[in-house]
Write a protein that holds these residues in place. Structure first.
Motif, PDB file in Angstrom:
ATOM      1  N   SER A 150       0.826  -1.209   0.000  1.00 46.56           N
ATOM      2  CA  SER A 150       0.000   0.000   0.000  1.00 46.56           C
ATOM      3  C   SER A 150       0.863   1.263   0.000  1.00 46.56           C
ATOM      4  CB  SER A 150      -0.931   0.008   1.217  1.00 46.56           C
ATOM      5  OG  SER A 150      -1.769  -1.125   1.213  1.00 46.56           O
ATOM      6  N   LEU A 151       1.953   1.241   0.770  1.00 44.24           N
ATOM      7  CA  LEU A 151       2.862   2.392   0.785  1.00 44.24           C
ATOM      8  C   LEU A 151       3.409   2.677  -0.606  1.00 44.24           C
ATOM      9  CD1 LEU A 151       5.086   2.197   4.010  1.00 44.24           C
ATOM     10  CD2 LEU A 151       3.632   4.086   3.284  1.00 44.24           C
ATOM     11  N   THR A 152       3.804   1.623  -1.299  1.00 42.15           N
ATOM     12  CA  THR A 152       4.371   1.813  -2.634  1.00 42.15           C
ATOM     13  C   THR A 152       3.304   2.235  -3.637  1.00 42.15           C
ATOM     14  OG1 THR A 152       6.018   0.119  -2.133  1.00 42.15           O
ATOM     15  CG2 THR A 152       5.750   0.715  -4.428  1.00 42.15           C
ATOM     16  N   LEU A 153       2.123   1.672  -3.535  1.00 46.38           N
ATOM     17  CA  LEU A 153       1.068   1.974  -4.499  1.00 46.38           C
ATOM     18  C   LEU A 153       0.575   3.416  -4.380  1.00 46.38           C
ATOM     19  CD1 LEU A 153      -1.146  -1.255  -4.469  1.00 46.38           C
ATOM     20  CD2 LEU A 153       0.285  -0.434  -6.322  1.00 46.38           C
ATOM     21  N   PHE A 154       0.404   3.899  -3.163  1.00 44.92           N
ATOM     22  CA  PHE A 154      -0.222   5.207  -2.947  1.00 44.92           C
ATOM     23  C   PHE A 154       0.793   6.304  -2.635  1.00 44.92           C
ATOM     24  CE2 PHE A 154      -3.390   1.995  -1.574  1.00 44.92           C
ATOM     25  CZ  PHE A 154      -4.327   2.231  -2.567  1.00 44.92           C
ATOM     26  N   SER A 155       2.057   6.035  -2.853  1.00 46.14           N
ATOM     27  CA  SER A 155       3.086   7.017  -2.534  1.00 46.14           C
ATOM     28  C   SER A 155       3.440   7.831  -3.772  1.00 46.14           C
ATOM     29  CB  SER A 155       4.338   6.329  -1.989  1.00 46.14           C
ATOM     30  OG  SER A 155       5.361   7.262  -1.795  1.00 46.14           O
ATOM     31  N   ASN A 156       3.705   9.121  -3.558  1.00 49.84           N
ATOM     32  CA  ASN A 156       4.196  10.001  -4.606  1.00 49.84           C
ATOM     33  C   ASN A 156       5.631  10.435  -4.330  1.00 49.84           C
ATOM     34  OD1 ASN A 156       3.874  11.418  -7.038  1.00 49.84           O
ATOM     35  ND2 ASN A 156       3.398  13.311  -5.959  1.00 49.84           N
ATOM     36  N   THR A 161       9.278   7.032   0.503  1.00 47.28           N
ATOM     37  CA  THR A 161       8.218   6.172   1.050  1.00 47.28           C
ATOM     38  C   THR A 161       7.954   4.970   0.145  1.00 47.28           C
ATOM     39  OG1 THR A 161       6.599   7.640   0.001  1.00 47.28           O
ATOM     40  CG2 THR A 161       7.095   8.031   2.333  1.00 47.28           C
ATOM     41  N   ALA A 162       8.102   5.152  -1.164  1.00 44.53           N
ATOM     42  CA  ALA A 162       7.952   4.009  -2.075  1.00 44.53           C
ATOM     43  C   ALA A 162       9.046   2.978  -1.820  1.00 44.53           C
ATOM     44  CB  ALA A 162       7.991   4.490  -3.524  1.00 44.53           C
ATOM     45  N   ILE A 209       3.374  -6.881  -7.324  1.00 40.68           N
ATOM     46  CA  ILE A 209       2.509  -5.712  -7.492  1.00 40.68           C
ATOM     47  C   ILE A 209       3.272  -4.414  -7.296  1.00 40.68           C
ATOM     48  CG2 ILE A 209       0.475  -4.539  -6.593  1.00 40.68           C
ATOM     49  CD1 ILE A 209      -0.687  -7.248  -5.883  1.00 40.68           C
ATOM     50  N   ALA A 210       4.031  -4.300  -6.194  1.00 39.81           N
ATOM     51  CA  ALA A 210       4.716  -3.042  -5.877  1.00 39.81           C
ATOM     52  C   ALA A 210       5.775  -2.666  -6.918  1.00 39.81           C
ATOM     53  CB  ALA A 210       5.321  -3.128  -4.476  1.00 39.81           C
ATOM     54  N   PRO A 211       6.702  -3.573  -7.308  1.00 37.58           N
ATOM     55  CA  PRO A 211       7.665  -3.171  -8.352  1.00 37.58           C
ATOM     56  C   PRO A 211       7.010  -2.840  -9.690  1.00 37.58           C
ATOM     57  CG  PRO A 211       8.441  -5.129  -7.195  1.00 37.58           C
ATOM     58  CD  PRO A 211       7.023  -4.911  -6.780  1.00 37.58           C
ATOM     59  N   THR A 212       5.950  -3.583 -10.048  1.00 32.88           N
ATOM     60  CA  THR A 212       5.265  -3.297 -11.308  1.00 32.88           C
ATOM     61  C   THR A 212       4.602  -1.929 -11.268  1.00 32.88           C
ATOM     62  OG1 THR A 212       4.838  -5.671 -11.592  1.00 32.88           O
ATOM     63  CG2 THR A 212       3.563  -4.157 -12.957  1.00 32.88           C
ATOM     64  N   SER A 213       4.045  -1.536 -10.113  1.00 25.22           N
ATOM     65  CA  SER A 213       3.419  -0.220 -10.000  1.00 25.22           C
ATOM     66  C   SER A 213       4.452   0.901 -10.134  1.00 25.22           C
ATOM     67  CB  SER A 213       2.679  -0.100  -8.672  1.00 25.22           C
ATOM     68  OG  SER A 213       3.593  -0.084  -7.582  1.00 25.22           O
TER      69      SER A 213
END
Length: 347
Positions: free
Chosen positions: A18-24, A28-29, A136-140
């Motif tokens: 979630s941190l990686t997906l919703f981080s700008n 934090t990513a 999921i996180a690296p792909t995002s």
């Protein structure tokens, strides 16, 4: 494993993704990726076994190397652009290093060496998380920085991944290694289209996660880790055999199953942008994956009536409990059937 520890690990996995997906923000990513790595390692080492410990160490060293490369690229990009946001990745050197670091985390060739060994040495449940949720996180991140990526590097990584993923799975007899090489090949399909049409990358990832989860749940329920064990499954549960066969064919991309849909759309996009040679090589490498999946199906169908199987039958114990996972998997795998004809009609 204690239920409380398992809950903490699963919550940490959810938090990291979630941190990686919703981080700008890059920091934090990066923290989300690290939380994901540290959360899955205790799950990989349970139950305690030397092979599982070895696989966890290999995974940790590989992910640590990728994280150091990614942090170096983040700092260099911040130095050159004075920005920490994900969308400000204009420095080409930083972008290239980020691409290689994320490729190592995803298991793209030529950084694929850790995926089969780690997947083979850990339990099926941990392997399921490793080949699905951990992608999921690296792909995002790659999806968000896709406008600044180098097309030549991505094409090279994608072609190597699909070819090596197909060739590597040909001589395997362990289901976990076959699924690991399948993951490498599917990551190649997602990478090659991320610059042209990033939405297809997300579609391919969603279908890949659905089919792989279904297959891992079925294998874990049947306690199958080898093709030889799968050959005797028909004597135990015919419905589970059909579910596994359907899912394998969909994962291999056999039309008209849903696994064929993202490959067909990706090839269509590549041809539209005059990448005919690349599309041809991708299509030929996909046949390798389909071949060893068809080989597994052929091995399984040898035990179906009315054919004669001379191997020793493994009948279930009379008091074996039945669970509700077979209807669930049947429903999930049945959803893999009608999407490809529908998408072709709508397009």
């Amino acid at each position: 494993m204690s239920p409380y520890i398992l809950l903490i690990m699963l919550t940490s996995l959810l938090l990291g993704t979630s941190l990686t997906l919703f981080s700008n923000h890059w920091l934090t990513a990066w923290m989300g990726l690290e939380i994901n790595t540290l959360a899955i390692i205790p799950m990989m080492t349970y139950p305690n076994h030397p092979r599982a410990t070895e696989s966890a160490i290999k995974y940790f060293l590989t992910q640590s190397t990728a994280s150091m490369m990614l942090m170096f690229a983040i700092i260099n990009n911040a130095w050159m652009t004075n920005q920490w946001t994900l969308l400000q990745t204009s420095d080409q050197t930083s972008s290239t290093i980020m691409t290689l670091a994320l490729a190592m985390k995803l298991g793209l060739a030529p950084f694929h060496f850790w995926v089969p060994e780690v997947t083979q040495g850990i339990p099926l449940t941990s392997g399921m998380i490793l080949l699905t949720w951990q992608k999921i996180a690296p792909t995002s991140l790659m999806y968000q920085i896709s406008p600044s990526l180098n097309m030549k590097i991505l094409v090279m990584l994608a072609l190597l991944s699909t070819i090596l993923g197909g060739w590597g799975g040909l001589n395997q007899t362990h289901m976990r290694k076959i699924l690991a090489y399948s993951s490498i090949a599917h990551m190649g399909w997602m990478t090659i289209i991320i610059l042209i049409n990033p939405t297809l990358t997300l579609l391919n990832l969603a279908i890949y996660i659905t089919t792989t989860l279904t297959l891992f749940l079925a294998l874990n329920h049947s306690s199958i880790t080898k093709i030889k064990s799968l050959a005797n499954l028909w004597n135990k549960s015919s419905s589970m055999t059909i579910v596994i066969a359907l899912t394998l064919l969909s994962l291999g991309g056999l039309p008209p199953l849903t696994g064929f849909m993202p490959k067909w759309l990706i090839l269509q996009e590549l041809i539209t942008y005059n990448n005919i040679a690349t599309a041809t090589m991708m299509a030929m490498s996909a046949l390798l994956n389909l071949f060893f999946y068809m080989r597994i199906i052929y091995t399984t169908t040898l035990t179906m009536p009315p054919s004669i199987n001379n191997s020793k039958l493994q009948w279930p114990h009379p008091q074996t409990k039945t669970t509700n996972i077979i209807p669930l998997l049947t429903i999930i795998s049945s959803f893999l059937l009608p999407l490809t004809p529908l998408s072709i009609t709508l397009s």
